[in-house]
Design a protein around this motif. Structure first.
Motif, PDB file in Angstrom:
ATOM      1  N   SER A  65      43.075 -22.503  -9.368  1.00 37.48           N
ATOM      2  CA  SER A  65      44.240 -22.135  -9.655  1.00 37.48           C
ATOM      3  C   SER A  65      44.909 -21.173 -10.771  1.00 37.48           C
ATOM      4  O   SER A  65      44.896 -21.792 -11.882  1.00 37.48           O
ATOM      5  N   VAL A  66      45.207 -20.372 -11.185  1.00 37.11           N
ATOM      6  CA  VAL A  66      45.820 -19.701 -11.950  1.00 37.11           C
ATOM      7  C   VAL A  66      46.955 -18.724 -11.877  1.00 37.11           C
ATOM      8  O   VAL A  66      47.585 -18.984 -11.361  1.00 37.11           O
ATOM      9  N   ARG A  67      47.489 -18.211 -13.003  1.00 39.82           N
ATOM     10  CA  ARG A  67      48.951 -17.727 -13.724  1.00 39.82           C
ATOM     11  C   ARG A  67      48.309 -16.631 -14.325  1.00 39.82           C
ATOM     12  O   ARG A  67      48.010 -16.127 -15.084  1.00 39.82           O
ATOM     13  N   VAL A  68      49.465 -15.245 -13.094  1.00 33.16           N
ATOM     14  CA  VAL A  68      49.441 -14.174 -14.262  1.00 33.16           C
ATOM     15  C   VAL A  68      50.418 -13.596 -14.859  1.00 33.16           C
ATOM     16  O   VAL A  68      50.979 -14.813 -15.102  1.00 33.16           O
ATOM     17  N   VAL A  69      49.638 -13.389 -16.174  1.00 39.20           N
ATOM     18  CA  VAL A  69      50.215 -12.967 -17.010  1.00 39.20           C
ATOM     19  C   VAL A  69      50.787 -11.351 -17.019  1.00 39.20           C
ATOM     20  O   VAL A  69      49.844 -10.261 -17.155  1.00 39.20           O
ATOM     21  N   ARG A  70      52.136 -10.840 -16.895  1.00 38.65           N
ATOM     22  CA  ARG A  70      52.484  -9.640 -16.965  1.00 38.65           C
ATOM     23  C   ARG A  70      51.948  -8.791 -17.984  1.00 38.65           C
ATOM     24  O   ARG A  70      53.271  -8.828 -19.066  1.00 38.65           O
ATOM     25  N   ARG A  71      51.732  -7.322 -17.695  1.00 36.58           N
ATOM     26  CA  ARG A  71      51.660  -6.522 -18.682  1.00 36.58           C
ATOM     27  C   ARG A  71      53.193  -5.932 -18.817  1.00 36.58           C
ATOM     28  O   ARG A  71      53.669  -6.130 -18.027  1.00 36.58           O
ATOM     29  N   GLY A  72      53.602  -4.973 -19.612  1.00 28.91           N
ATOM     30  CA  GLY A  72      54.936  -4.269 -20.278  1.00 28.91           C
ATOM     31  C   GLY A  72      54.929  -3.171 -19.412  1.00 28.91           C
ATOM     32  O   GLY A  72      53.727  -2.679 -18.674  1.00 28.91           O
ATOM     33  N   ALA A  73      56.305  -2.817 -19.347  1.00 29.09           N
ATOM     34  CA  ALA A  73      56.443  -1.057 -18.950  1.00 29.09           C
ATOM     35  C   ALA A  73      55.133   0.051 -19.921  1.00 29.09           C
ATOM     36  O   ALA A  73      54.788   1.089 -19.332  1.00 29.09           O
ATOM     37  N   SER A  74      55.039   0.232 -21.106  1.00 28.79           N
ATOM     38  CA  SER A  74      54.315   1.138 -21.866  1.00 28.79           C
ATOM     39  C   SER A  74      53.158  -0.053 -22.199  1.00 28.79           C
ATOM     40  O   SER A  74      53.118  -1.285 -22.635  1.00 28.79           O
ATOM     41  N   THR A  75      52.272   1.043 -22.478  1.00 29.27           N
ATOM     42  CA  THR A  75      50.673   0.258 -23.031  1.00 29.27           C
ATOM     43  C   THR A  75      50.282   1.513 -24.524  1.00 29.27           C
ATOM     44  O   THR A  75      50.742   2.511 -24.382  1.00 29.27           O
ATOM     45  N   LEU A  76      49.853   0.184 -25.080  1.00 25.52           N
ATOM     46  CA  LEU A  76      49.614   1.470 -26.770  1.00 25.52           C
ATOM     47  C   LEU A  76      47.500   1.802 -26.184  1.00 25.52           C
ATOM     48  O   LEU A  76      47.044   1.267 -25.692  1.00 25.52           O
ATOM     49  N   LYS A  77      48.386   2.992 -26.727  1.00 27.99           N
ATOM     50  CA  LYS A  77      46.637   4.310 -26.256  1.00 27.99           C
ATOM     51  C   LYS A  77      45.554   3.770 -27.810  1.00 27.99           C
ATOM     52  O   LYS A  77      45.870   3.356 -28.662  1.00 27.99           O
ATOM     53  N   LEU A  78      45.109   4.097 -26.988  1.00 27.18           N
ATOM     54  CA  LEU A  78      43.707   3.601 -27.972  1.00 27.18           C
ATOM     55  C   LEU A  78      42.967   4.669 -27.808  1.00 27.18           C
ATOM     56  O   LEU A  78      42.106   5.353 -27.348  1.00 27.18           O
ATOM     57  N   PRO A  79      43.315   5.699 -28.868  1.00 24.33           N
ATOM     58  CA  PRO A  79      43.053   7.573 -28.587  1.00 24.33           C
ATOM     59  C   PRO A  79      41.051   6.762 -28.676  1.00 24.33           C
ATOM     60  O   PRO A  79      41.221   5.558 -30.040  1.00 24.33           O
ATOM     61  N   ASN A  80      40.383   7.888 -28.841  1.00 22.22           N
ATOM     62  CA  ASN A  80      38.785   8.065 -29.660  1.00 22.22           C
ATOM     63  C   ASN A  80      38.557   8.565 -30.494  1.00 22.22           C
ATOM     64  O   ASN A  80      39.490   9.527 -31.110  1.00 22.22           O
ATOM     65  N   GLY A  81      37.639   7.614 -31.283  1.00 26.44           N
ATOM     66  CA  GLY A  81      37.725   8.245 -32.947  1.00 26.44           C
ATOM     67  C   GLY A  81      35.983   9.052 -33.347  1.00 26.44           C
ATOM     68  O   GLY A  81      35.190   9.155 -31.937  1.00 26.44           O
ATOM     69  N   GLU A  82      35.817   8.867 -34.044  1.00 28.41           N
ATOM     70  CA  GLU A  82      34.428   9.057 -34.157  1.00 28.41           C
ATOM     71  C   GLU A  82      33.288   8.050 -33.863  1.00 28.41           C
ATOM     72  O   GLU A  82      33.406   7.173 -34.417  1.00 28.41           O
ATOM     73  N   SER A  83      32.466   8.575 -32.778  1.00 25.38           N
ATOM     74  CA  SER A  83      31.604   8.139 -32.151  1.00 25.38           C
ATOM     75  C   SER A  83      30.639   6.887 -32.867  1.00 25.38           C
ATOM     76  O   SER A  83      29.637   7.694 -34.217  1.00 25.38           O
ATOM     77  N   HIS A 113      38.236   1.242 -34.500  1.00 28.20           N
ATOM     78  CA  HIS A 113      38.384   1.647 -36.324  1.00 28.20           C
ATOM     79  C   HIS A 113      40.348   2.549 -36.510  1.00 28.20           C
ATOM     80  O   HIS A 113      39.921   3.692 -35.977  1.00 28.20           O
ATOM     81  N   HIS A 114      40.548   1.995 -37.572  1.00 27.19           N
ATOM     82  CA  HIS A 114      41.911   2.449 -37.398  1.00 27.19           C
ATOM     83  C   HIS A 114      42.558   2.351 -36.382  1.00 27.19           C
ATOM     84  O   HIS A 114      43.069   3.339 -35.989  1.00 27.19           O
ATOM     85  N   GLY A 115      42.818   1.519 -35.210  1.00 27.60           N
ATOM     86  CA  GLY A 115      42.878   1.930 -34.458  1.00 27.60           C
ATOM     87  C   GLY A 115      42.775   2.131 -33.051  1.00 27.60           C
ATOM     88  O   GLY A 115      43.137   2.734 -31.695  1.00 27.60           O
ATOM     89  N   ARG A 116      41.162   3.115 -33.209  1.00 30.98           N
ATOM     90  CA  ARG A 116      40.747   4.146 -32.903  1.00 30.98           C
ATOM     91  C   ARG A 116      39.173   3.673 -31.941  1.00 30.98           C
ATOM     92  O   ARG A 116      38.181   2.862 -32.689  1.00 30.98           O
ATOM     93  N   VAL A 117      38.854   3.538 -30.932  1.00 33.17           N
ATOM     94  CA  VAL A 117      37.941   3.738 -30.369  1.00 33.17           C
ATOM     95  C   VAL A 117      36.847   4.521 -30.483  1.00 33.17           C
ATOM     96  O   VAL A 117      36.611   5.492 -30.675  1.00 33.17           O
ATOM     97  N   VAL A 118      35.737   3.725 -31.183  1.00 34.88           N
ATOM     98  CA  VAL A 118      34.385   4.307 -31.881  1.00 34.88           C
ATOM     99  C   VAL A 118      33.212   3.845 -31.389  1.00 34.88           C
ATOM    100  O   VAL A 118      32.411   4.466 -30.890  1.00 34.88           O
TER     101      VAL A 118
END
Length: 410
Positions: A65-83, A113-118
């Motif tokens: 048994s679980v309960r759902v945790v709802r997301r909001g209307a907007s999503t924080l983007k995770l842009p790509n950084g230097e791989s 790194h600095h909020g970017r996906v490496v």
């Protein structure tokens, strides 16, 4: 009162969630509880085989048994950084990330790194859309929600007694004088067996009873525990301490659920991309000590939410300075072990992290502005030990262009 703190003994020990002294206990420590008592969901999953965990950790919502945790209307983007694609030096070998993930049953790794996906990798059939259970990373979420409740005026302070919020515990001598601070730092002093290798330990039986006159089984179980240390004298890892915090939180929310509160205070402000879910106890209350399931990217967003501190959305959610206080070690950091704050593990390498069984972690390196989330289904419920540490150190070093201190070939 004099504080006695036991140093953790090895690097491997600090990657587990069970202190050596507690591991020496056998069977349930609660008075009158039989080793044959019904297991709760944690006890059930601790009994799963490796073939079961690698599948079941992806969909606990289909099993319990679980309960759902709802997301909001907007999503924080995770842009790509230097791989990055570092080599992980480990016990005389040099492993690629993919090889390490395969050997140690790591299903997802993401580094920012600095909020970017490496770096972002998945393995063992998992995808970016699959949720994965947190184990004790949920404890850190619960402790953060306690901070939110203090800011909202729902809880006075962490120095208030737990009996103020769970009056049933007034009849339990072992809980006399135990405060929210003692629980959030796991220094309640309760005698509780948290041995994941012992199928009859308290950790697997806590919620196995029945609701009695509206009283959650976890509260009933706590009432059967004895005291091994005075409150605040010794820090020992106990899931029931944070389970009780969760029940206390549920009682001040005035009709809202903890999942609702998590959605309002963290999931929506942090810009999560997907709904999460949270394991419920038999009373229908979220288990404060365990088992949120979310996507890997949303675990990273939780890390960002914390890492930004008072400069990010947390400033409108938590008391000023809460995060800095939460990551100060109550269990001290030494060259042999991690420190422990308000459900944050404090690393010797300058990072701090939420950590859970079977290899789950959300790690923050504040000086480097690096956040790393790891999900796994390690064969050992205590995690994959030194390999996880070496993986984190390699990723952090690569993200900022620094040589890996463990790579002796450079």
């Amino acid at each position: 009162m004099t504080r006695f703190v036991r140093a953790l003994v090895t690097l491997v020990a600090l990657t587990t969630c069970t202190p050596p002294a507690l591991a020496q206990m056998k069977g349930p420590q609660a008075v009158g509880v039989s080793p044959e008592a019904p297991k709760d969901p944690i006890g059930i999953l601790l009994g799963w085989t490796p073939d079961q965990t690698i599948v079941n950790f992806r969909h606990l919502d289909q099993l319990f048994s679980v309960r759902v945790v709802r997301r909001g209307a907007s999503t924080l983007k995770l842009p790509n950084g230097e791989s990055i694609d570092p080599i992980v030096p480990l016990e005389g070998r040099r492993l690629t990330i993919d090889r390490l993930m395969d050997e140690y049953r790591v299903t997802g790794v993401i580094a920012l790194h600095h909020g970017r996906v490496v770096l972002e990798r998945y393995a063992h059939g998992r995808t970016a859309q699959d949720r994965w259970f947190t184990a004790s990373v949920a404890k850190t979420v619960t402790s953060t929600l306690i901070g939110a409740a203090i800011r909202d005026g729902l809880i006075g302070s962490i120095d208030e007694p737990i009996t103020l919020y769970i009056p049933e515990l007034k009849s339990a001598p072992a809980l006399d004088g135990v405060t929210l601070r003692h629980l959030i730092t796991m220094s309640s002093g309760l005698r509780f067996n948290e041995d994941y290798d012992d199928p009859t330990s308290d950790i697997g039986l806590t919620d196995g009873g029945e609701v009695i006159e509206g009283r959650p089984p976890i509260v009933t179980y706590a009432m059967k525990l004895t005291r091994v240390h005075p409150p605040g004298a010794v820090e020992e890892y106990r899931t029931i301490d944070i389970d009780l915090l969760g029940i206390a939180l549920s009682r001040v929310l005035k009709g809202r659920t903890i999942s609702d509160y998590l959605s309002e205070k963290i999931w929506r402000p942090a810009g999560m991309e997907a709904d999460a879910n949270w394991l419920l106890d038999k009373a229908g209350i979220e288990r404060g000590g365990c088992c949120i399931s979310a996507t890997l990217r949303d675990y990273a967003r939780f890390g960002l939410f914390i890492a930004k501190g008072d400069l990010g959305p947390a400033r409108t959610v938590l008391p000023a300075g809460w995060i800095d206080k939460a990551r100060q070690p109550v269990w001290p950091v030494s060259d042999r072990g991690s420190g422990f704050g308000w459900c944050w593990w404090v690393r010797q390498d300058g990072g701090y992290e939420a950590q859970g069984a079977y290899g789950q972690s959300v790690t923050i390196y504040p000086k480097d502005d690096v956040v790393i989330a790891v999900n796994a289904a390690s064969r050992d419920p205590h995690g994959f030990g030194v390999a996880r540490w070496r993986l984190l150190e390699a990723l952090d070093a690569a993200a900022v262009g620094r040589p890996d201190p463990n790579d002796k070939t450079k």
